[in-house]
Design a protein around this motif. Sequence first.
Motif, short mmCIF file in Angstrom:
data_model
loop_
_atom_site.label_atom_id
_atom_site.label_comp_id
_atom_site.label_asym_id
_atom_site.label_seq_id
_atom_site.Cartn_x
_atom_site.Cartn_y
_atom_site.Cartn_z
N ASN A 154 0.79 -1.22 0.00
CA ASN A 154 0.00 0.00 0.00
C ASN A 154 0.83 1.28 0.00
OD1 ASN A 154 0.98 -0.28 2.56
ND2 ASN A 154 -0.93 0.25 3.59
N ARG A 155 2.17 1.17 -0.07
CA ARG A 155 3.02 2.36 -0.07
C ARG A 155 3.03 3.02 -1.44
NH1 ARG A 155 4.23 4.15 4.89
NH2 ARG A 155 5.77 5.37 3.80
N LYS A 156 3.13 4.35 -1.43
CA LYS A 156 3.16 5.10 -2.69
C LYS A 156 4.60 5.31 -3.11
CE LYS A 156 -1.20 7.41 -1.99
NZ LYS A 156 -1.91 8.67 -1.87
N VAL A 157 4.80 5.31 -4.41
CA VAL A 157 6.13 5.52 -5.00
C VAL A 157 6.01 6.69 -5.96
CG1 VAL A 157 7.93 4.48 -6.45
CG2 VAL A 157 6.70 3.08 -4.79
N GLN A 191 10.67 13.91 -12.04
CA GLN A 191 10.74 14.41 -13.42
C GLN A 191 12.20 14.74 -13.71
OE1 GLN A 191 8.31 14.59 -15.61
NE2 GLN A 191 9.50 15.59 -17.20
N GLN A 192 12.68 14.32 -14.86
CA GLN A 192 14.08 14.52 -15.21
C GLN A 192 14.41 16.01 -15.22
OE1 GLN A 192 15.03 12.70 -18.94
NE2 GLN A 192 16.80 11.69 -18.09
N ASN A 193 15.58 16.35 -14.67
CA ASN A 193 16.07 17.73 -14.61
C ASN A 193 15.11 18.68 -13.90
OD1 ASN A 193 18.34 16.93 -16.12
ND2 ASN A 193 17.22 17.23 -18.02
N SER A 194 14.43 18.18 -12.89
CA SER A 194 13.44 18.98 -12.18
C SER A 194 13.28 18.47 -10.76
CB SER A 194 12.10 18.90 -12.93
OG SER A 194 11.08 19.50 -12.18
N ASN A 195 12.63 19.27 -9.94
CA ASN A 195 12.32 18.84 -8.58
C ASN A 195 10.85 18.48 -8.45
OD1 ASN A 195 14.92 19.09 -7.58
ND2 ASN A 195 14.64 21.25 -7.07
N ILE A 196 10.24 18.09 -9.54
CA ILE A 196 8.83 17.71 -9.55
C ILE A 196 8.73 16.19 -9.53
CG2 ILE A 196 6.68 17.82 -10.86
CD1 ILE A 196 7.73 20.43 -12.10
N PHE A 197 7.84 15.68 -8.67
CA PHE A 197 7.65 14.23 -8.53
C PHE A 197 6.23 13.86 -8.93
CE2 PHE A 197 11.15 15.26 -5.84
CZ PHE A 197 11.98 14.15 -5.87
N PHE A 198 6.08 12.70 -9.58
CA PHE A 198 4.78 12.20 -10.00
C PHE A 198 4.56 10.82 -9.41
CE2 PHE A 198 5.95 15.17 -13.37
CZ PHE A 198 4.82 15.95 -13.43
N LEU A 199 3.31 10.54 -9.04
CA LEU A 199 2.96 9.24 -8.51
C LEU A 199 3.20 8.18 -9.59
CD1 LEU A 199 1.74 7.84 -6.02
CD2 LEU A 199 -0.51 8.13 -7.08
N ALA A 200 3.81 7.06 -9.20
CA ALA A 200 4.14 5.99 -10.14
C ALA A 200 3.68 4.66 -9.56
CB ALA A 200 5.63 5.97 -10.42
N ASP A 201 3.54 3.68 -10.43
CA ASP A 201 3.15 2.33 -10.00
C ASP A 201 4.38 1.61 -9.44
OD1 ASP A 201 1.31 0.05 -9.88
OD2 ASP A 201 2.59 -0.78 -11.46
N ARG A 202 4.24 1.06 -8.25
CA ARG A 202 5.37 0.40 -7.57
C ARG A 202 5.91 -0.77 -8.38
NH1 ARG A 202 6.28 -3.89 -4.43
NH2 ARG A 202 4.12 -4.54 -4.58
#
Length: 96
Positions: free
Chosen positions: A47-50, A54-65
């Motif tokens: 149930n943990r989120k991963v 984003q490349q060359n950025s400090n932005i993160f997107f939810l991904a499938d574990r």
Amino acid sequence: MPNRGTPPEDSSVLIPTDNSTPHKEDLSSKIKEQKIVVDELSNLKKNRKVYRQQQNSNIFFLADRTEMLSESKNILDELKKEYQEIENLEKTKIKK
């Protein structure tokens, strides 16, 4: 994405020798890092989120574990293959 922590003691860890090329040393370091990523992703609860950065950025997107784990294992396999090719080339140069 978790990528910190102390790596488990592993006898298969690739350690560069004194006569290693800088590329080979860099590959060895990347292999160690990738092993840690795979280990961390493998040990996450379901149930943990991963998140993927984003490349060359400090932005993160939810991904499938499971996708991230599979992708990380593939990257590790490619790095190991490249490292092995370099070792084989060095061995053939020594034999000549």
